[in-house]
Design a protein around this motif. Structure first.
Motif, PDB file in Angstrom:
ATOM      1  N   UNK A 201      -5.604   0.779   5.165  1.00 48.58           N
ATOM      2  CA  UNK A 201      -4.226   0.535   5.580  1.00 48.58           C
ATOM      3  C   UNK A 201      -3.469   1.851   5.715  1.00 48.58           C
ATOM      4  N   UNK A 202      -3.650   2.736   4.755  1.00 43.68           N
ATOM      5  CA  UNK A 202      -2.955   4.015   4.800  1.00 43.68           C
ATOM      6  C   UNK A 202      -3.454   4.869   5.971  1.00 43.68           C
TER       7      UNK A 202
ATOM      8  N   UNK B  50       3.142  10.985   0.141  1.00 42.29           N
ATOM      9  CA  UNK B  50       1.781  10.991   0.688  1.00 42.29           C
ATOM     10  C   UNK B  50       1.797  10.698   2.184  1.00 42.29           C
ATOM     11  N   UNK B  51       2.689   9.795   2.621  1.00 38.81           N
ATOM     12  CA  UNK B  51       2.770   9.430   4.030  1.00 38.81           C
ATOM     13  C   UNK B  51       3.258  10.621   4.855  1.00 38.81           C
ATOM     14  N   UNK B  52       4.315  11.261   4.398  1.00 38.63           N
ATOM     15  CA  UNK B  52       4.843  12.421   5.111  1.00 38.63           C
ATOM     16  C   UNK B  52       3.797  13.522   5.213  1.00 38.63           C
ATOM     17  N   UNK B  53       3.143  13.820   4.098  1.00 41.09           N
ATOM     18  CA  UNK B  53       2.161  14.907   4.094  1.00 41.09           C
ATOM     19  C   UNK B  53       0.987  14.613   5.016  1.00 41.09           C
TER      20      UNK B  53
ATOM     21  N   UNK C 187       0.786  -1.225   0.000  1.00 36.47           N
ATOM     22  CA  UNK C 187       0.000   0.000   0.000  1.00 36.47           C
ATOM     23  C   UNK C 187       0.828   1.291   0.000  1.00 36.47           C
ATOM     24  N   UNK C 188       2.148   1.188   0.032  1.00 34.98           N
ATOM     25  CA  UNK C 188       2.951   2.398   0.195  1.00 34.98           C
ATOM     26  C   UNK C 188       3.415   3.016  -1.107  1.00 34.98           C
ATOM     27  N   UNK C 189       3.427   2.272  -2.179  1.00 35.68           N
ATOM     28  CA  UNK C 189       3.888   2.825  -3.441  1.00 35.68           C
ATOM     29  C   UNK C 189       3.000   3.962  -3.921  1.00 35.68           C
TER      30      UNK C 189
ATOM     31  N   UNK D 286      12.469   3.825   5.497  1.00 34.38           N
ATOM     32  CA  UNK D 286      12.028   3.733   4.110  1.00 34.38           C
ATOM     33  C   UNK D 286      10.604   4.171   3.857  1.00 34.38           C
ATOM     34  N   UNK D 287       9.679   3.815   4.766  1.00 39.06           N
ATOM     35  CA  UNK D 287       8.282   4.197   4.559  1.00 39.06           C
ATOM     36  C   UNK D 287       8.143   5.711   4.538  1.00 39.06           C
TER      37      UNK D 287
END
Length: 297
Positions: free
Chosen positions: A202-203, A238-241, A188-190, A231-232
């Motif tokens: 999941x996100x 998107x994760x950082x934001x 789900x991280x890509x 790495x994530x």
């Protein structure tokens, strides 16, 4: 002109082993990498590290190498350099990594948890200026925390500060690793993850867990800065934001007086673990020299 000091830096994880030479300015040289997924015993690690270090010292035999620093996956006793346990790698239990490698290579060895090494590398070489207290949060294969005070790692009372990956979270009891670790999030991280209910859930769960971890670290440790890597975090905008936005939402309404943390992305990126390990190796070498008996003439 005084000769520069060098240390061997070792970064051992569940998927790879990296070895490099590091100078006393934080520069890494001659980085060597081995796939560690085929390792099945602690002796595999000893042999692989010894081989890479021997080859490295042959390549760079003109340098003055004073010690070896290692960041290793698993819970590590910082006083002895013994890897006490690693949930997914049972062969690491009670592995006296420091003694095994020191005897084999004839150099002083210091071993810490790999997240601790990353945090130390960031605190020392990441350009934090006058920041005396730096908290490092890692969202990589696993989730972990390191606290550095005055360029020294704070290990806590029992050497387990920051080993939070297996803590269960409400409402379903899944652990931090299962919510925000790289292995759980891999599908789900890509950036091109196919949108849908499973991906969205999941996100969202990972973002909530990450924001809470950073908030709790800020409240408990009150650092000058919270540096985030792994790495994530590093590979997913998107994760950082979303984590930053959720953290601001959580903290903006609090009235307890908690200082809003200065959150920054790790500047050394993938090199942080080697940099921290190298700094430990330099420190180990200097300590060993100071402890040598003095000859009176």
């Amino acid at each position: 002109m005084s000769m520069s000091e060098y240390a061997v830096a070792v970064d051992f994880g569940k998927t790879r082993l990296r070895v490099a030479l590091m100078d006393d300015q934080g520069g890494t040289h001659h980085v060597r990498e081995v796939d560690s997924r085929s390792f099945t015993s602690s002796s595999n690690i000893t042999e692989a590290v010894a081989k890479e270090v021997d080859d490295l010292l042959q390549t760079a035999r003109q340098e003055q190498v004073t010690g070896i620093g290692i960041g290793s996956t698993g819970a590590v006793d910082p006083d002895t350099g013994t890897v006490l346990s690693s949930g997914s790698l049972p062969y690491l239990r009670d592995y006296d990594m420091a003694t095994q490698l020191s005897e084999r290579l004839g150099l002083p060895v210091t071993v810490v948890n790999d997240v601790s090494a990353q945090g130390l590398g960031e605190a020392v070489y990441g350009g934090h200026d006058e920041a005396d207290r730096v908290a490092f949060v890692n969202f990589g294969t696993g989730v972990g925390v390191a606290l550095v005070r005055g360029r020294r790692l704070d290990f806590g009372a029992h050497g387990s500060l920051g080993l939070i990956s297996a803590l269960p979270l409400p409402p379903d009891g899944r652990t931090l690793n299962e919510r925000a670790g790289g292995k759980a999030l891999a599908p789900f991280v890509g950036e091109n993850c196919v949108e849908g209910p499973e991906c969205d859930a999941a996100r969202a769960g990972a973002v909530e867990a990450a924001a809470l971890v950073i908030g709790f670290v800020a409240g408990l440790c009150d650092p000058h800065t919270v540096t985030v890597g792994g790495g994530v975090w590093l590979r997913n905008q998107w994760f950082r934001d979303r984590v930053r936005a959720r953290l601001h939402e959580i903290l903006s309404g609090q009235t307890t007086g908690l200082a809003i943390p200065h959150v920054m992305t790790a500047r050394l990126g993938d090199r942080a673990g080697l940099a921290g390990a190298g700094y430990l190796g330099l420190s180990a070498g200097r300590t060993a020299v100071k402890s040598l008996p003095q000859t009176i003439t």
